[in-house]
Structure formats: C-alpha cells, structure tokens
Scaffold this motif. Structure first.
Motif, mmCIF file in Angstrom:
data_model
loop_
_atom_site.group_PDB
_atom_site.id
_atom_site.type_symbol
_atom_site.label_atom_id
_atom_site.label_comp_id
_atom_site.label_asym_id
_atom_site.label_seq_id
_atom_site.Cartn_x
_atom_site.Cartn_y
_atom_site.Cartn_z
ATOM 1 N N ALA A 66 1.024 -1.161 0.092
ATOM 2 C CA ALA A 66 -0.023 -0.083 0.171
ATOM 3 C C ALA A 66 0.856 1.293 -0.060
ATOM 4 O O ALA A 66 0.555 2.131 -0.947
ATOM 5 N N ARG A 67 2.082 1.243 0.777
ATOM 6 C CA ARG A 67 2.812 2.440 0.855
ATOM 7 C C ARG A 67 3.358 2.661 -0.727
ATOM 8 O O ARG A 67 3.466 3.657 -0.881
ATOM 9 N N ALA A 68 3.916 1.488 -1.330
ATOM 10 C CA ALA A 68 4.469 1.684 -2.501
ATOM 11 C C ALA A 68 3.287 2.306 -3.438
ATOM 12 O O ALA A 68 3.790 3.056 -4.516
ATOM 13 N N ALA A 69 2.231 1.706 -3.691
ATOM 14 C CA ALA A 69 1.007 1.951 -4.459
ATOM 15 C C ALA A 69 0.496 3.506 -4.318
ATOM 16 O O ALA A 69 0.557 4.038 -5.277
ATOM 17 N N PHE A 70 0.628 3.782 -3.086
ATOM 18 C CA PHE A 70 0.384 5.377 -2.879
ATOM 19 C C PHE A 70 1.689 6.462 -2.811
ATOM 20 O O PHE A 70 1.443 7.634 -2.604
ATOM 21 N N LYS A 71 2.753 5.954 -3.177
ATOM 22 C CA LYS A 71 4.071 6.543 -3.377
ATOM 23 C C LYS A 71 4.393 7.170 -1.920
ATOM 24 O O LYS A 71 4.655 8.530 -1.877
ATOM 25 N N ARG A 72 4.265 6.595 -0.854
ATOM 26 C CA ARG A 72 4.322 7.338 0.457
ATOM 27 C C ARG A 72 5.576 7.280 1.153
ATOM 28 O O ARG A 72 6.076 7.875 2.147
ATOM 29 N N GLY A 73 6.329 6.468 0.573
ATOM 30 C CA GLY A 73 8.004 6.029 1.086
ATOM 31 C C GLY A 73 9.102 6.575 0.213
ATOM 32 O O GLY A 73 8.711 7.121 -0.626
ATOM 33 N N VAL A 74 10.136 6.246 0.937
ATOM 34 C CA VAL A 74 11.365 6.625 -0.226
ATOM 35 C C VAL A 74 11.893 5.288 -0.934
ATOM 36 O O VAL A 74 12.413 5.439 -1.605
ATOM 37 N N ASP A 290 19.136 2.626 6.655
ATOM 38 C CA ASP A 290 18.068 2.692 7.747
ATOM 39 C C ASP A 290 16.931 1.915 7.291
ATOM 40 O O ASP A 290 15.966 2.096 6.144
ATOM 41 N N ALA A 291 16.921 0.608 7.979
ATOM 42 C CA ALA A 291 15.947 -0.516 7.319
ATOM 43 C C ALA A 291 14.583 -0.152 7.555
ATOM 44 O O ALA A 291 13.742 -0.858 7.110
ATOM 45 N N ASP A 292 14.224 0.919 8.396
ATOM 46 C CA ASP A 292 12.794 1.009 8.659
ATOM 47 C C ASP A 292 12.491 2.095 7.459
ATOM 48 O O ASP A 292 11.220 2.037 7.351
ATOM 49 N N ARG A 293 13.107 2.721 6.826
ATOM 50 C CA ARG A 293 12.532 3.837 5.898
ATOM 51 C C ARG A 293 13.126 3.691 4.466
ATOM 52 O O ARG A 293 12.820 4.227 3.476
ATOM 53 N N GLY A 294 14.064 2.542 4.219
ATOM 54 C CA GLY A 294 14.720 2.272 3.049
ATOM 55 C C GLY A 294 15.457 3.337 2.281
ATOM 56 O O GLY A 294 15.373 3.489 1.150
ATOM 57 N N LEU A 295 16.330 3.782 3.116
ATOM 58 C CA LEU A 295 17.580 4.579 2.388
ATOM 59 C C LEU A 295 18.900 4.301 3.100
ATOM 60 O O LEU A 295 18.958 3.805 4.076
#
Length: 412
Positions: A66-74, A290-295
């Motif tokens: 869902a986060r990826a579909a709605f472009k909510r993360g990095v 940063d394993a929880d945020r993907g950067l």
C-alpha cells in the motif's frame, strides 16, 4: 590460446570482465560512450556486500504494498506511463518472490556473493586502490523495537547459514559507536564481513587503469552498432570499426535494447535511483541502511551520500527526485546534513531480471556472443567474480561457480 574480445560497457561488470580476460593474456578492447565507472557504478552506495546472500524479493505484505502503491515512502516511486512496459517482468518477479521459489534463487545468488570479497581483494591490491576501501563493515539501523527484533533474528539465521560475522548493537552500544546520530534508535546489526568504498566510480577507474597496464585498450564507441562480421563481431568506435572473435554485452540497463535488436527477449526491467552528497555536519563512522525507511547514508570522499530506493520509469524519462527529497528529510532525523554538494541530484539505473539472478553465459543463437548483465543491486559487489566466470566460460576453463543458474537459456 589468445582470443580477441570486445567488451561492451565500462561499468564495474564490464570493466572487471575485460580485466579478468586481459590478466589471462587475451587481446581485449573495452568499449563505452563514456569513461569507465561513470554510469550506474558511480552512483551506488559503494558497498561490497558480503552479507547480501539473499536478493531483494518483491514485498508481499499489505502495508508495504500500500505504501508503494500510494508513493508514500522513499523506497518506491513509479511513473504511470512506464508500468505497462514493466508489468510482465514485475509479475514474474512477484511470483519468484514466493518464499519457496525465493529460497532456491537465493542459493544461486549466494554462490556468487560468497566470492565477492575474495575476488575484489587481489584486484584492489594490483590496482593500487587500498586507500579507497574500508574493511569494517556497515550497519543496518532500526528505528522501531519490533523491526530491530526481526532484524536480529534474520541476521542470526543468515550468519549461521552462510558463515557471516555480525554484531548486535543495543541503543547504548549504537550511540557509542556512532556519535554522529542525532537521536536514539532501537538498535543495529553490524555486518562485519562487508567492505565500504569511499568513491565507487574511482574504484572502477582504477580497475580500468590496471586493465590498460595489462595490455587492454579502452575506446569510446557505440555499443548499439554491434553486428556480426567475417571475423566474429564488429563495433563502431571513435577509432573506426573494431573487429574481434568474441563480444561480451555488459551494458547494465542498456543491455536490453541491444540484445532485443539481436532477437533475444528476456524478462528485464530497470530500477532507477538517485543520490546526493551533503557536507557541513558530522559524518557517520560507518555506512548505514535505515532499514525502517529504505534509504542508505554513507560517508564518501565527496561528502555524506544519501541514496534512494527504486523508481520504475523509462530509462530515458526526465528525473523525478521526489524520493530523494523525502530521503534527505528522513536522513536528517538521524545525522546532520545541512548543505548539498551538487546542484542537482545524480540519477542512475539498475538492470534487473524477473528471477533476481544475472544473465551470464553464451548467447544461445550467436557464436562468439556472450552476456553479462542483470545484476540488479549487486553489480558493484559482483563485478570481479562475474568477470572471472565469463572469462572461464570464454576460455572453456573450469568455472569458478556452476554457471547453469545464470545461463541465458534458462528463460527458454
């Protein structure tokens, strides 16, 4: 027997392929439109990831999707217009990420990763590049206690299965190890077997310089002009047409258009990514995911480099660095990053396959044509061992690892 070989593509994979062949006495010409190490190999996190024994699977949990579909993360961004072109390979990627299939794929992936530092080491020494490389590992840092517990459990399992060294840092130990951190975190896993390179593009350049000292030639040219000739293969360069008995396609994300022009259809897709350097604050001691945020946050010669996750877009689409803006904001919660070094972010692309394994070996329908592409996130890590494998196959020598899982014929 001395062979004449064209290697197309001067990133880490192509340069190492050319170098491994030159070290064996073959006549090798390395062809690229730019200087070695200026494209994908320039822009990565600079990590030789001995711990990366499992390729990145497609996420399967609803929250991440869902986060990826709605472009909510990095970690994920996409262009709508690019989705039809990648839908087929991504569907196969998703299917291959099913746990049982992924476990089999990971075994083949690990057989390459297991050789990464051992194959880089002699090249680093011969290239005079030891000043670029640190051997003290890097960190997976966790903001949330629950994810830290999961990360530790996974680290213990991988370490036991693959003979890896790691340490588990609680909040106090992490704060002591990384005084640059601006906030208290849940903990970290310190992977000790991996190496960090302070300027990845420069490492490729030094490998290329070693290649020329060993008798190799580097020329600017148009890889897309590759064609069959009376002697084998021919390509147009600034020095005119060059012929050789063998040709290796090692063009990273640009491999697909060339092999398609020769009649090959593989489930390939591109992940684009961004980075930018920052200065003016205290740099972390080690590279950290940063394993929880993907950067990734990594100290480099140019400054502290921030890298993003994947962007699904056409290779030549205009930059949309929204992920990097978010990544900078999140990274700034952890370390001080007051001043960007570059005026605009760097943009590059990773060459990926639907089964998470590179395409390496003889082209099925063309004599003297060889493939070495599709290494996704690990081309920088795997350059020397994959270059050695291609050299083994071209010579007909016993290969460093069983090449069957990576064979171009596996897709039918």
């Amino acid at each position: 027997m001395k062979r004449q070989v064209l290697v197309l593509g001067a990133g880490m994979i192509g340069t190492c392929t050319a170098l491994q062949l030159a070290l064996r006495g073959h006549a090798v010409t390395l062809v690229d439109r730019r200087e070695p190490g200026r494209e994908t190999s320039y822009g990565n996190a600079g990590l030789i990831q001995r711990e990366a024994v499992e390729p990145y699977p497609f996420p399967r949990d609803a929250t991440t999707l869902a986060r990826a579909a709605f472009k909510r993360g990095v970690d994920v961004n996409y262009h709508l217009g690019a989705l039809p072109g990648v839908a087929g390979p991504l569907a196969r990627y998703f299917a291959n990420s099913q746990p049982a299939r992924h476990a089999v794929i990971a075994q083949a992936h690990a057989r390459l990763i297991e050789h990464c530092t051992a194959e880089h080491a002699p090249l680093i020494e011969r290239a005079g590049a030891s000043d670029l490389v640190r051997h003290d590992g890097f960190l997976f840092v966790y903001r949330e206690a629950a994810s830290y517990v999961q990360g530790v459990e996974r680290a213990r399992a991988l370490a036991q299965s693959h003979g890896l060294q790691h340490a588990e840092l609680d909040p106090d130990a992490l704060a002591a190890a990384e005084p640059a951190l601006r906030r208290r975190l849940a903990g970290a896993v310190h992977w000790k077997d991996s190496w960090a390179v302070s300027n990845p593009g420069e490492l490729v350049s030094r490998y290329a310089a070693l290649f020329t000292r060993e008798g190799g030639h580097i020329v600017r040219g148009d890889a897309g002009s590759l064609r069959a000739s009376a002697s084998g293969w021919q390509v147009d360069t600034e020095q005119g047409a060059i012929d050789a008995e063998h040709a290796v396609v090692a063009l990273g994300p640009w491999s697909d258009p060339l092999v398609r022009s020769l009649g090959y259809r593989y489930p390939l897709f591109v992940k684009r990514g961004y980075h930018r350097h920052y200065r003016g604050g205290e740099a972390p001691h080690l590279a950290m995911l940063d394993a929880d945020r993907g950067l990734v946050i990594v100290p480099m010669q140019q400054g502290v480099r921030i890298t993003t996750g994947a962007e699904f877009a056409r290779l030549d689409a205009p930059p949309t660095p929204v992920q990097l803006e978010r990544a900078h904001a999140l990274a700034s919660e952890l370390v001080d990053l007051p001043e960007p070094v570059e005026d605009t972010p760097w943009l590059g692309a990773r060459p990926c396959t639907a089964d998470m394994l590179p395409v390496m070996g003889a082209a099925p329908r063309h004599r003297g044509l060889w493939f070495n592409f599709g290494h996704a996130h690990q081309g920088f890590t795997l350059g020397p061992v994959c270059g050695r494998l291609l050299a083994d196959l071209i010579e007909g020598a016993t290969p460093v690892v069983d090449p069957l899982p990576y064979a171009p014929t596996r897709f039918g």
